[in-house]
Design a protein around this motif. Structure first.
Motif, PDB file in Angstrom:
ATOM      1  N   ARG A 108       2.998  -1.115  13.163  1.00 35.50           N
ATOM      2  CA  ARG A 108       3.622  -1.033  11.843  1.00 35.50           C
ATOM      3  C   ARG A 108       3.708  -2.408  11.177  1.00 35.50           C
ATOM      4  N   ALA A 109       4.135  -3.388  11.970  1.00 35.12           N
ATOM      5  CA  ALA A 109       4.330  -4.725  11.403  1.00 35.12           C
ATOM      6  C   ALA A 109       3.035  -5.251  10.787  1.00 35.12           C
ATOM      7  N   PRO A 113       5.091  -3.203   6.215  1.00 29.51           N
ATOM      8  CA  PRO A 113       5.634  -1.969   5.648  1.00 29.51           C
ATOM      9  C   PRO A 113       6.883  -2.194   4.799  1.00 29.51           C
ATOM     10  N   PHE A 114       6.928  -3.307   4.098  1.00 30.49           N
ATOM     11  CA  PHE A 114       8.083  -3.597   3.250  1.00 30.49           C
ATOM     12  C   PHE A 114       7.570  -3.899   1.851  1.00 30.49           C
ATOM     13  N   ILE A 115       8.452  -3.740   0.874  1.00 35.15           N
ATOM     14  CA  ILE A 115       8.072  -3.914  -0.519  1.00 35.15           C
ATOM     15  C   ILE A 115       7.600  -5.350  -0.764  1.00 35.15           C
ATOM     16  N   ASP A 116       6.387  -5.466  -1.276  1.00 34.99           N
ATOM     17  CA  ASP A 116       5.930  -6.761  -1.763  1.00 34.99           C
ATOM     18  C   ASP A 116       6.478  -6.876  -3.176  1.00 34.99           C
ATOM     19  N   PRO A 117       7.505  -7.666  -3.382  1.00 39.64           N
ATOM     20  CA  PRO A 117       8.251  -7.532  -4.631  1.00 39.64           C
ATOM     21  C   PRO A 117       7.534  -8.162  -5.820  1.00 39.64           C
ATOM     22  N   ILE A 122      13.970  -7.106 -11.252  1.00 43.05           N
ATOM     23  CA  ILE A 122      14.089  -5.736 -11.769  1.00 43.05           C
ATOM     24  C   ILE A 122      15.557  -5.360 -11.928  1.00 43.05           C
ATOM     25  N   TYR A 136       6.435  10.000  -4.523  1.00 44.91           N
ATOM     26  CA  TYR A 136       6.929   9.103  -3.478  1.00 44.91           C
ATOM     27  C   TYR A 136       7.562   9.921  -2.347  1.00 44.91           C
ATOM     28  N   GLU A 170       2.079   5.942   5.559  1.00 47.07           N
ATOM     29  CA  GLU A 170       2.995   4.844   5.241  1.00 47.07           C
ATOM     30  C   GLU A 170       2.401   3.954   4.144  1.00 47.07           C
ATOM     31  N   ARG A 173       2.795   5.734   0.943  1.00 46.78           N
ATOM     32  CA  ARG A 173       4.182   5.645   0.465  1.00 46.78           C
ATOM     33  C   ARG A 173       4.381   4.347  -0.318  1.00 46.78           C
ATOM     34  N   ASP A 177       5.015   3.542  -4.499  1.00 47.58           N
ATOM     35  CA  ASP A 177       6.235   2.915  -4.992  1.00 47.58           C
ATOM     36  C   ASP A 177       5.844   1.920  -6.081  1.00 47.58           C
ATOM     37  N   GLN A 179       7.248  -0.339  -7.469  1.00 53.26           N
ATOM     38  CA  GLN A 179       7.773  -1.692  -7.307  1.00 53.26           C
ATOM     39  C   GLN A 179       6.874  -2.553  -6.423  1.00 53.26           C
TER      40      GLN A 179
END
Lengths: 230, 565
Positions: A108-109, A113-117, A122, A136, A170, A173, A177, A179
């Protein structure tokens, strides 16, 4: 009137056993009984098999096993009168029915798997169209039980080429998103997106009812254009 | 003395960090992230699989994400005190209210969570039982909150030990200096050296009720009172241990006994007894089924006692007026149980859901023991005698973050701390002895002993209590402690040994159970999640105060203190 279920369980402790074996147990069987209840009955009454469960309601995705060569969530799947229970093979083996979820997190890492902002700040709560939210939601309800990976013939054939449906879901997903600014399509490609031949076995087996192969198909179309035929 | 080869656990290894976070749900991940963001080196240790254990996978609803006038800090404050029936630690409530109004919960959206939306794209907000304003939001998926936080842990590359059970906190010159744990996969003991340690593994619901596969509880298998027991053993003060929150849960079939059936308010649901009466008229005529969890649970228990219960000892819950969305917001096992919620009534009973009590903390989540922090369900005081709906996950966000932040600040200005290796050797010895019980010819299996403690706590110290039953519970717990010496593990391998894990859990359940029963015996009144049959009324004159438990000279000392204002 109670019947008997003939259950054969894969047993192997690499620390103490010379070789793997299948142990047979006779468990009182009633219609509607789940695989989890059978395993717990064996644990309580016959032998302390190493197995895992958590929530009983398909929310944690930690009880996945192979029942008669089919990947199932033990808490959902109905027991059969003759059963062979084995560990899933998509994660490294630990003992009996236990596989190593650390490997899942390592995998996963790799896909961040986290939002690249986005650069701009925002405002919260986010303004989101209902359509965006619904799309989503389709990917989000995955509980990472890994049944799709365990059912996937491509993963079985060439695990080094294709990370599997769960990883693709994933990535979808994150792609869905608004964002997220990461290049998820490219990541999907490097994880073997093109290897999927859209056979649909993942969709058929998904306990959350996600149409996984259609999600993957959409990723393929976005990444390779309409011409791609898998 | 070194053990014989066959039973030897692997020699321990050492991992060092500034902050050790114990747990694996929303609180733990928030604490780890907050500590990391202060610049601390963090290690996160979870008894189960990170994100798949404890309460995380079922934490779908959260309150106070987004509030608009006429809602205000004062209104929220008042709601919480009303629900907590005056016992809430006001300083904690004040900190909570301030943080949620600053957006501590809503910032989950920054991490990627998508809360449920209305057709027009606005957040769907629900008004849950006991709230005077609509301030609850829900994710679509039970595990969303913990999942996004696990992602944030990955973003920061925080070191995680999954399926590693902390079994003992380590002390050195009066300070907590980390802990020792069992890596279940390998049977290896790992010493975690840390300048600050945060307990987030709250709850003890699995200690209630001898279910077929686990306790009569809405939570996952791991929730066995670990934080309370470990904190107690190192001299921490615990508060409000008598208050257990029971929630409406499936009463049947057996596998799902204890699985959340949802707040009636969230489903427009009605409750009926076996005579077909909407019995809430008797207990809360104004709010009816929109009442708070404590009143709903006590009402069902009294109906059953009066002979008006359903076949499996509960009440009928009618979901026929529920919206489609509300029925799908949580993985209710309707289909698996063969129930059509539109047509069939569901048999519900109160099941152990949440524990209001826990380690007594300051607004910075400090316990009375230097170096030891606790937050959310592991801590006590915020919710008083009864927690409001959705406030558990909000608490996890607020106090999870606070505990990580202050634990890190303290750790970063603390010199490297010493360690008493003797304690680690003794703990390894304790676990090794448990494994060696397999050599005995006879004894009791961990699973059988576990059912005994679950039976005692449910029957004698659960939803219905009186002096006689609580005295009996304390006596039985003492007997079970004796019986603990008769444990015999059938599994003698150190590698992924579920029986060894159960044996460790049982010791925690026993300490938790005794604390809870002692506090419940002392409080001679009925309030919130504490229902005394022999004192069925609230007694503000005598009991508007908290009960504190602490270990002193190897004795469990129970005392009272004024509510913190």
């Amino acid at each position: 009137m109670n019947e008997i279920s003939e259950v054969s369980v894969f047993r192997y402790n690499p620390g103490t056993d010379e070789s793997p074996r299948y142990e047979k147990y006779q468990v009182p069987f009633s219609q509607g009984m789940t695989v989890l209840e059978v395993l717990k009955y064996i644990y309580d009454n016959f032998s302390p098999i190493a197995f895992r469960f958590g929530c009983r309601i398909k929310a944690c995705g930690s009880c996945t096993v192979m029942m008669n060569k089919r990947p199932v969530m033990a808490c959902k799947a109905k027991a059969e009168e003759v059963m062979t229970i084995e560990p899933i093979s998509v994660l490294p083996f630990v003992r009996d029915l236990i596989v190593d979820f650390d490997a899942f997190f390592d995998k996963r890492a790799k896909i961040r798997p986290f939002i690249d902002p986005p650069k701009a700040k925002i405002d919260l709560p986010r303004q989101l169209d209902y359509e965006v939210v619904s799309r989503y939601r389709e990917c989000e309800i995955c509980v990472e039980c890994l049944i799709c990976d365990a059912a996937c013939p491509v993963v079985e054939r060439s695990p080094h080429l294709f990370a599997g449906p769960c990883t693709m879901l994933e990535l979808a997903r994150l792609y869905r998103d608004p964002q997220d600014q990461g290049d998820r399509l490219r990541l999907a490609q490097s994880e073997g997106l093109s290897e999927c031949d859209l056979c649909g076995k993942c969709t058929k087996m998904c306990p959350a009812g996600i149409k996984i192969h259609e999600v993957i198909k959409e990723l393929q179309q976005l990444a390779f254009g309409q011409a791609h035929s898998g | 003395m070194i053990a014989g080869r066959r039973f030897t656990m692997r020699p321990f290894s050492v991992y060092e960090a500034d902050v050790l976070v114990i747990g694996g749900g929303v609180t733990a991940t928030r604490a780890a992230v907050a500590a990391h963001d202060q610049g601390a080196k963090v290690v996160l240790v979870d008894k189960g699989i990170l994100g798949k254990s404890g309460g995380g996978p079922v934490a779908f609803s959260v309150t106070c994400a987004f509030m608009q006038a006429p809602d205000s800090a004062e209104v929220l404050f008042r709601d919480m005190i009303a629900s907590g029936q005056g016992l809430n630690n006001r300083r904690l409530v004040k900190a909570f209210v301030e943080d949620v109004f600053e957006g501590r919960v809503l910032e989950l959206e920054k991490f990627g969570i998508v809360f449920a939306r209305e057709r027009d794209g606005q957040l769907s907000r629900r008004q849950m039982g006991g709230h005077s304003q609509p301030r609850d939001v829900a994710s679509f998926h039970a595990a969303s909150m913990v999942n996004v936080m696990v992602s944030e842990v990955m973003r920061r590359e925080i070191k995680v030990f999954s399926e590693t059970a902390i079994t003992k906190l380590l002390t050195y010159q009066g300070r907590i200096v980390g802990a020792i744990g069992l890596k279940r996969k390998t049977g290896e003991m790992i010493v975690f050296r840390a300048k600050s340690t945060v307990l987030t593994a709250g709850g003890a619901s699995q200690a209630f009720g001898p279910g077929s596969v686990c306790g009569y509880s809405t939570t996952l298998l791991e929730i066995t009172g670990d934080s309370y027991a470990m904190a107690y053993r190192v001299g921490a003060e615990l508060v409000d241990m008598e208050f257990i929150q029971y929630i409406l849960a499936f009463a049947y079939p057996e596998l799902y006994k204890g699985i959340l059936a949802g707040e009636p308010a969230a489903h427009n649901a009605k409750l009926y007894n076996s005579l077909g009466e909407r019995f809430m008229e008797r207990y809360d005529p104004e709010r009816m089924e929109r009442s708070t969890k404590d009143i709903l649970a006590a009402a069902i228990v009294q109906e059953v006692k009066a002979g008006r219960g359903t076949p499996h000892g509960g009440a009928w819950m009618d979901f026929s007026a529920a919206s489609d969305d509300s029925l799908h917001i949580f993985p209710y096992p309707f289909e698996e149980a063969g129930i059509d919620p539109r047509k069939d009534r569901v048999e519900v009973m109160p099941a152990a859901h949440y524990h209001m009590g826990g380690v007594k903390i300051s607004e910075k989540c400090e316990s009375n023991v230097p170096g030891l922090y606790a937050s959310a369900e592991a801590a006590g005081g915020l919710h008083g005698a009864n927690r409001l709906a959705g406030c558990s996950t909000a608490d996890s966000n607020v106090f999870g973050s606070r505990s990580g932040k202050y634990a890190a600040i303290d750790a970063l200005r603390t010199e490297r701390v010493g360690i008493d290796w003797q304690q680690t050797l003794e703990e390894e010895e304790r676990l090794r002895r448990l494994l060696e019980t397999g050599k005995k010819v006879s004894g009791i299996k961990p699973v059988d002993l576990k059912r005994k403690i679950q039976t005692v706590l449910w029957n004698d110290a659960g939803p219905l209590r009186d002096r006689a039953s609580l005295t009996m519970a304390i006596k039985k717990i003492k007997e079970l402690r004796e019986e603990y010496g008769q444990l015999r593990l059938r599994d003698t391998s150190a590698q992924y040994n579920n029986e060894l894990m159960e044996a460790v859990d049982i010791a925690n359940m026993l300490d938790f159970g005794e604390m809870m029963a002692q506090a419940a015996l002392l409080r001679e009144e009925t309030r919130g999640g504490h229902y005394r049959e022999d004192f069925p009324k609230k007694d503000d004159e005598k009991w508007l105060k908290n009960i504190v438990i602490k270990k002193q000279d190897n004795e469990m000392c129970v005392s009272t203190m004024p509510v913190v204002m």
